[in-house]
Design a protein around this motif. Structure first.
Motif, PDB file in Angstrom:
ATOM      1  N   UNK A 209      -7.670 -31.987  57.643  1.00  0.00           N
ATOM      2  CA  UNK A 209      -7.798 -31.434  58.996  1.00  0.00           C
ATOM      3  C   UNK A 209      -7.186 -30.041  59.063  1.00  0.00           C
ATOM      4  N   UNK A 210      -5.990 -29.873  58.469  1.00  0.00           N
ATOM      5  CA  UNK A 210      -5.338 -28.555  58.480  1.00  0.00           C
ATOM      6  C   UNK A 210      -6.184 -27.522  57.743  1.00  0.00           C
ATOM      7  N   UNK A 211      -6.769 -27.926  56.627  1.00  0.00           N
ATOM      8  CA  UNK A 211      -7.595 -26.982  55.869  1.00  0.00           C
ATOM      9  C   UNK A 211      -8.830 -26.567  56.671  1.00  0.00           C
ATOM     10  N   UNK A 212      -9.474 -27.526  57.325  1.00  0.00           N
ATOM     11  CA  UNK A 212     -10.644 -27.185  58.137  1.00  0.00           C
ATOM     12  C   UNK A 212     -10.248 -26.285  59.318  1.00  0.00           C
ATOM     13  N   UNK A 213      -9.066 -26.540  59.901  1.00  0.00           N
ATOM     14  CA  UNK A 213      -8.579 -25.685  60.991  1.00  0.00           C
ATOM     15  C   UNK A 213      -8.281 -24.278  60.471  1.00  0.00           C
ATOM     16  N   UNK A 214      -7.675 -24.185  59.290  1.00  0.00           N
ATOM     17  CA  UNK A 214      -7.359 -22.872  58.709  1.00  0.00           C
ATOM     18  C   UNK A 214      -8.633 -22.070  58.444  1.00  0.00           C
ATOM     19  N   UNK A 215      -9.698 -22.748  58.064  1.00  0.00           N
ATOM     20  CA  UNK A 215     -10.962 -22.054  57.794  1.00  0.00           C
ATOM     21  C   UNK A 215     -11.542 -21.420  59.055  1.00  0.00           C
ATOM     22  N   UNK A 216     -11.102 -21.860  60.226  1.00  0.00           N
ATOM     23  CA  UNK A 216     -11.598 -21.318  61.495  1.00  0.00           C
ATOM     24  C   UNK A 216     -10.782 -20.129  61.998  1.00  0.00           C
ATOM     25  N   UNK A 217      -9.644 -19.850  61.353  1.00  0.00           N
ATOM     26  CA  UNK A 217      -8.791 -18.754  61.813  1.00  0.00           C
ATOM     27  C   UNK A 217      -9.512 -17.417  61.679  1.00  0.00           C
ATOM     28  N   UNK A 218      -9.381 -16.583  62.710  1.00  0.00           N
ATOM     29  CA  UNK A 218      -9.971 -15.243  62.634  1.00  0.00           C
ATOM     30  C   UNK A 218      -8.970 -14.231  62.076  1.00  0.00           C
ATOM     31  N   UNK A 219      -7.678 -14.499  62.238  1.00  0.00           N
ATOM     32  CA  UNK A 219      -6.652 -13.630  61.643  1.00  0.00           C
ATOM     33  C   UNK A 219      -6.720 -13.785  60.124  1.00  0.00           C
ATOM     34  N   UNK A 220      -6.341 -12.751  59.414  1.00  0.00           N
ATOM     35  CA  UNK A 220      -6.411 -12.797  57.946  1.00  0.00           C
ATOM     36  C   UNK A 220      -5.053 -12.643  57.273  1.00  0.00           C
ATOM     37  N   UNK A 221      -4.014 -12.322  58.040  1.00  0.00           N
ATOM     38  CA  UNK A 221      -2.698 -12.036  57.474  1.00  0.00           C
ATOM     39  C   UNK A 221      -1.853 -13.312  57.385  1.00  0.00           C
TER      40      UNK A 221
ATOM     41  N   UNK B 112      -6.599 -33.455  44.255  1.00  0.00           N
ATOM     42  CA  UNK B 112      -7.871 -32.966  43.714  1.00  0.00           C
ATOM     43  C   UNK B 112      -8.916 -32.816  44.812  1.00  0.00           C
ATOM     44  N   UNK B 113      -9.023 -33.812  45.701  1.00  0.00           N
ATOM     45  CA  UNK B 113      -9.992 -33.745  46.806  1.00  0.00           C
ATOM     46  C   UNK B 113      -9.701 -32.558  47.715  1.00  0.00           C
ATOM     47  N   UNK B 114      -8.422 -32.322  47.999  1.00  0.00           N
ATOM     48  CA  UNK B 114      -8.052 -31.227  48.897  1.00  0.00           C
ATOM     49  C   UNK B 114      -8.294 -29.865  48.246  1.00  0.00           C
ATOM     50  N   UNK B 115      -8.053 -29.756  46.962  1.00  0.00           N
ATOM     51  CA  UNK B 115      -8.339 -28.497  46.271  1.00  0.00           C
ATOM     52  C   UNK B 115      -9.839 -28.210  46.280  1.00  0.00           C
ATOM     53  N   UNK B 116     -10.660 -29.264  46.092  1.00  0.00           N
ATOM     54  CA  UNK B 116     -12.124 -29.080  46.167  1.00  0.00           C
ATOM     55  C   UNK B 116     -12.537 -28.655  47.580  1.00  0.00           C
ATOM     56  N   UNK B 117     -11.930 -29.271  48.596  1.00  0.00           N
ATOM     57  CA  UNK B 117     -12.236 -28.902  49.971  1.00  0.00           C
ATOM     58  C   UNK B 117     -11.891 -27.439  50.231  1.00  0.00           C
ATOM     59  N   UNK B 118     -10.789 -26.968  49.687  1.00  0.00           N
ATOM     60  CA  UNK B 118     -10.403 -25.551  49.833  1.00  0.00           C
ATOM     61  C   UNK B 118     -11.495 -24.638  49.297  1.00  0.00           C
ATOM     62  N   UNK B 119     -11.991 -24.970  48.122  1.00  0.00           N
ATOM     63  CA  UNK B 119     -13.046 -24.152  47.519  1.00  0.00           C
ATOM     64  C   UNK B 119     -14.314 -24.189  48.374  1.00  0.00           C
ATOM     65  N   UNK B 120     -14.674 -25.366  48.870  1.00  0.00           N
ATOM     66  CA  UNK B 120     -15.872 -25.493  49.702  1.00  0.00           C
ATOM     67  C   UNK B 120     -15.747 -24.681  50.991  1.00  0.00           C
ATOM     68  N   UNK B 121     -14.527 -24.599  51.526  1.00  0.00           N
ATOM     69  CA  UNK B 121     -14.289 -23.868  52.773  1.00  0.00           C
ATOM     70  C   UNK B 121     -14.045 -22.378  52.548  1.00  0.00           C
ATOM     71  N   UNK B 122     -14.030 -21.947  51.289  1.00  0.00           N
ATOM     72  CA  UNK B 122     -13.777 -20.537  50.980  1.00  0.00           C
ATOM     73  C   UNK B 122     -12.328 -20.132  51.158  1.00  0.00           C
ATOM     74  N   UNK B 123     -11.405 -21.087  50.975  1.00  0.00           N
ATOM     75  CA  UNK B 123      -9.983 -20.820  51.182  1.00  0.00           C
ATOM     76  C   UNK B 123      -9.209 -20.674  49.872  1.00  0.00           C
TER      77      UNK B 123
END
Length: 192
Positions: A116-128, A141-152
């Motif tokens: 949930x936190x990763x999906x919320x972070x992917x919505x942030x408009x700030x970049x800093x 492993x699942x969370x690291x894959x999700x990061x890659x899928x979300x472009x994080x």
């Protein structure tokens, strides 16, 4: 355990708690929260047969009573975990590094809801900012894959388990939690 044996029931999320409990009870049943979340029958069994329940707040015992319809107040032992190491720390500084450090600490298990936190972070408009995940567990492993899928990939750092988290807490701009099941979050108290 035999059907008539009694024990103290201790809840927790970290096996590091066990050595501190060994000298305080002749016999205890340690119940990792992620195991109990998936096995309510085991939790009911333990609550019915224990002499005392080690929880961190009275409302946590009330919640167990309501959930299972069991009278527990007469056997509850309430204790608040406080580490003297934190009392000796110098006052925190308000200066924070850039980019802003968003910190999450804990065991990477489904009930902690880190996805949930990763999906919320992917919505942030700030970049800093950078999201720091301090902890390890079966969901990594699942969370690291999700990061890659979300472009994080460049925005999230998985640090694994760290024995001393005080430097992380000192430099964090914001401490995050998203647990779906958290009776008493030790990491929130430690972050304070």
């Amino acid at each position: 355990l035999g059907p008539d044996e009694r024990f103290d029931l201790a809840y927790g999320s970290d096996l590091a708690l066990l050595p501190a409990l060994v000298d305080r009870a002749e016999r205890f049943f340690y119940a990792p929260l992620d195991v109990l979340a998936a096995a309510p029958d085991l939790e009911r069994w333990a609550l019915q047969r224990c002499e005392r329940v080690l929880r961190f707040t009275r409302p946590a015992v009330d919640l167990l009573e309501r959930t299972y319809g069991l009278p527990l107040q007469h056997k509850s032992l309430i204790a608040v975990y406080v580490s003297q190491e934190y009392e000796a720390l110098p006052p925190p500084t308000l200066a924070r590094p850039r980019p802003a450090q968003l910190l999450w600490v804990g065991r990477l298990i489904p009930s902690k809801n880190v996805g949930f936190l990763l999906r919320a972070a992917a919505l942030l408009t700030a970049t800093d900012w950078q999201l720091v995940i301090a902890g390890d567990g079966p969901e990594r492993d699942n969370l690291e894959r999700l990061c890659e899928q979300l472009g994080l990939g460049q925005k999230v750092a998985f640090c694994g388990h760290e024995a001393d988290l005080s430097p992380r807490f000192e430099t964090a701009s914001l401490f995050l939690t998203a647990s779906r099941l958290e009776h008493y979050a030790l990491t929130v108290m430690e972050a304070y």
